[in-house]
Design an enzyme around this catalytic site. Structure first.
Site, mmCIF file in Angstrom:
data_model
loop_
_atom_site.group_PDB
_atom_site.id
_atom_site.type_symbol
_atom_site.label_atom_id
_atom_site.label_comp_id
_atom_site.label_asym_id
_atom_site.label_seq_id
_atom_site.Cartn_x
_atom_site.Cartn_y
_atom_site.Cartn_z
ATOM 1 N N GLY A 133 19.248 62.784 -26.272
ATOM 2 C CA GLY A 133 18.817 61.441 -25.927
ATOM 3 C C GLY A 133 17.489 61.464 -25.185
ATOM 4 O O GLY A 133 16.637 62.340 -25.401
ATOM 5 N N SER A 134 17.306 60.529 -24.277
ATOM 6 C CA SER A 134 15.979 60.274 -23.700
ATOM 7 C C SER A 134 15.464 61.353 -22.766
ATOM 8 O O SER A 134 14.270 61.372 -22.457
ATOM 9 C CB SER A 134 15.983 58.926 -22.973
ATOM 10 N N THR A 135 16.326 62.262 -22.281
ATOM 11 C CA THR A 135 15.794 63.355 -21.464
ATOM 12 C C THR A 135 14.835 64.216 -22.290
ATOM 13 O O THR A 135 13.948 64.885 -21.737
ATOM 14 C CB THR A 135 16.926 64.244 -20.916
ATOM 15 N N PHE A 136 14.987 64.189 -23.610
ATOM 16 C CA PHE A 136 14.133 64.984 -24.499
ATOM 17 C C PHE A 136 12.721 64.404 -24.581
ATOM 18 O O PHE A 136 11.793 65.084 -25.038
ATOM 19 C CB PHE A 136 14.763 65.023 -25.897
ATOM 20 N N LYS A 137 12.550 63.174 -24.119
ATOM 21 C CA LYS A 137 11.239 62.526 -24.204
ATOM 22 C C LYS A 137 10.172 63.227 -23.367
ATOM 23 O O LYS A 137 8.978 63.023 -23.587
ATOM 24 C CB LYS A 137 11.356 61.058 -23.791
#
Length: 657
Positions: free
Chosen positions: A293-297
């Site tokens: 999810g968004s931690t990969f951003k």
């Protein structure tokens, strides 16, 4: 033919030469056997004439970074038998069965085996001193008491999956115990005594003792106090959200040293047989793979800044979706965020904005950075069972796969990979190799035999780019989706994550993994902390990483930095209070107070602060958060009780004995 005297002399000489040669050969053979082959033949004879009882060396102790014993070997007597020396097998079995509380027929079956020696499992291993005295009083032929080691865990389930477990013969099965089994085990010793052809001990003969070699001690990078903080937060999260599982990691980004690693479900390693194999065999922090999810951003943002594809002041308009290859990918906010800067895109964790960054980078560049940050391959941490994660093959990356990868969907990663990627941003752009062992030591002298040095894997971004990303992530915590991680004075920076879980080929509308990954202080990070909560079930039904996971990481970072005596700073971003948010309060100083005085001080704050008592005693010796910290009204202050002067304790009260 006439045999002359001369011919006879020749024949005699030849005969004598042959005789002398034969005698010389026999003497040479005798010398070869007596001198050259003597050690080998003696060993064969000893094997036939002698019997040996193995004596285990002490398995090495495992310490935390503060020198606290996490695992040590407690000496425990064990019963063994040499079957050929047992004259009355039925009678011996009957007598031992009563003492060892084992079935008589099972012991008899062991005594009837045609083997050199047998152990009586499980009742005969690691017996009590009372049982030892009873067996010795019987003076049974062929029955011996040897020393065996039993692993002891003074802090219960602390770092259970990191430490691992040992089997019936003290062999490492999981965790550190398995990874460094050779160093921890040492070498066996023996008690050797002569026997006759039937294997019976020769009367009047003595015994030889070959002492064992103790195993090496290991000091871990795990900080016992920080590990306690992490496990308390996990316990609280489990009680509040009833998730399927939880994993958390704390790292020193400058070295790659792992300071804490914990999972739920966990287990008591002293009684690991009472738990499912999936609990003690798998360390979720390094084994579990899932869409982040968004931690990969943070990877997409780092790549775009490094490649000069974006400036955080650039504008982006979010209508609430982004159309890619005929598919509308929605923003989490209905109607979108409208016109915003790219700093706002990061603060708001806006998927359309990150899809646009992915398109600017292109698949070759984006995936090259993903691999540089360590995704798709093992980190090399010194623990068994690490997973690889899964990336799209480049041949299968189309516009849609590029879009979803840019915001953390479609790729599969492990928690340790995410922590190390965040660590690279925290330390100025260097991907480090994680490790949990600090050094190896001689068990008897304590002398350091080998020290593990930090290892730089590669540089992934420049220090200037890393500083820009840290500043953006600090703004996420002060002004954006990670506001719940804010910890006054410690400049927390981080990123939220709320990932849908794919089930039966489709993304579930009810099953999420919420996470938060943070660092502090943002201008010079000393710690990176991460938590992922699989399938939380909050009572209010709100499932977002910023709501559930962010405050946990904020507390972990704040409490851990206080335990490390890292001073607070006054130059961080101020958290902007939004309407409806709880008012911040300054934590009073409870340390040194008696229990009654502390309760009265807490009551003076009305119902705005709660207290949780940890340990036993009548004096507050430590508190978390520390005095002067600003926390939201209604926060819980943990008060550690004891009779010692104030100082950060390692709490044993909440652990199994």
């Amino acid at each position: 033919m006439r045999v002359t005297r001369r011919v006879m002399r020749r024949r005699f000489v030849v005969l004598m030469l042959c005789l002398i040669s034969a005698i010389g050969a026999l003497i040479g053979r005798l010398a070869y056997v007596q001198i050259v082959q003597a050690p080998w033949l003696q060993s064969l004879a000893d094997d036939q004439h002698n019997r040996s009882i193995p004596v285990q060396g002490v398995r090495g102790t495992i310490y935390d970074a503060q020198g606290q014993k996490l695992v040590y070997t407690a000496s425990a007597p064990t019963v063994m038998a040499i079957p050929v020396q047992v004259q009355d097998k039925e009678g011996t079995a009957a007598k031992l069965a009563k003492i060892l509380q084992m079935p008589e027929d099972k012991i008899l079956k062991q005594l009837q085996k045609r083997v050199a020696a047998v152990y009586f499992n499980p009742g005969g291993r690691r017996i009590s001193e009372s049982q030892v005295q009873q067996i010795r009083a019987l003076n049974l032929p062929g029955i011996y008491i040897t020393e065996d080691g039993k692993r002891a865990y003074p802090y219960g389930d602390l770092a259970a999956q990191v430490l691992g477990i040992t089997g019936a013969y003290n062999q490492g099965l999981t965790g550190i115990e398995k990874e460094y089994d050779a160093q921890l085990s040492g070498q066996e010793g023996y008690i050797i005594f002569p026997t006759n052809a039937k294997g019976q001990k020769l009367p009047g003969e003595g015994e030889a003792y070959v002492p064992p070699t103790d195993g090496e001690d290991i000091q871990l990078t795990i900080n016992g106090t920080i590990q306690q903080i992490v496990q308390r937060e996990i316990e609280q999260a489990v009680a509040e959200y009833n998730p399927d599982n939880v994993t958390a990691i704390v790292e020193d980004p400058k070295t790659g040293a792992i300071l804490a690693m914990a999972n739920y479900p966990t287990f008591d390693p002293a009684h690991w047989q009472d738990y499912p194999a999936s609990t003690y065999n798998r360390n979720l922090a390094i084994w579990k793979t899932f869409e982040p999810g968004s931690t990969f951003k943070i990877v997409t943002l780092s790549a775009a800044l490094q490649e000069n594809k974006v400036n955080l002041n650039d504008r982006f308009y979010d209508p609430g979706y982004y159309e890619v290859a005929g598919h509308k990918i929605k923003c989490w906010k209905a109607g979108g965020h409208g016109s915003q800067s790219y700093l706002n895109v990061v603060e708001n964790s806006c998927n359309p904005g990150f899809i646009a960054l992915g398109e600017r980078l292109g698949k070759q560049t984006l995936f090259s950075y993903i691999k540089k940050f360590g995704f798709g391959s093992k980190t090399g941490i010194d623990l068994p069972g690490e997973g690889n994660g899964i990336l799209f093959p480049m041949s299968k990356v189309g516009p849609l796969e590029l879009a979803t990868t840019a915001f953390g969907q479609g790729v599969s990663v492990t928690p340790i990979q995410q922590v190390m990627a965040m660590g690279a941003i925290a330390n100025g752009g260097l991907l480090m190799k994680p490790y949990v062992v600090e050094d190896f030591r001689d068990h008897d002298t304590g002398q350091v035999l080998k020290t593990i040095q930090p290892t730089v894997v590669r540089r992934v971004i420049s220090s200037a780019t890393a500083a820009k990303v840290r500043a953006a992530l600090e703004s996420v915590v002060a002004n954006g989706s990670g506001r719940s991680a804010y910890f006054d004075g410690y400049r927390v920076a981080g990123k939220t994550g709320t990932a849908q879980v794919a089930e039966n080929g489709h993304y579930s509308g009810t099953h999420y993994i919420v996470s938060f990954m943070g660092m502090a202080p943002a201008n010079n990070p000393q710690l990176v902390a991460y938590i992922a909560i699989d399938n939380p079930r909050p009572k209010n039904g709100v499932v977002f990483g910023g709501v559930i996971a962010a405050p946990i990481v904020g507390r972990i970072l704040g409490d851990s930095l206080q335990a490390l005596d890292v001073p607070k700073q006054a130059n961080g971003l101020e958290k902007k209070t939004r309407w409806g948010e709880p008012v911040s309060l300054e934590v009073p100083n409870f340390m040194g107070m008696t229990l009654n005085d502390a309760k009265q001080a807490a009551m003076q704050s009305g119902d705005q602060l709660r207290t949780q008592l940890v340990g036993q005693g009548n004096t507050v010796v430590w508190q978390a958060p520390q005095p002067g910290t600003k926390v939201p009204a209604g926060s819980t202050i943990r008060l550690f009780l004891g009779e010692t002067p104030p100082g950060p304790p390692i709490d044993k009260s909440s652990q199994k004995q």
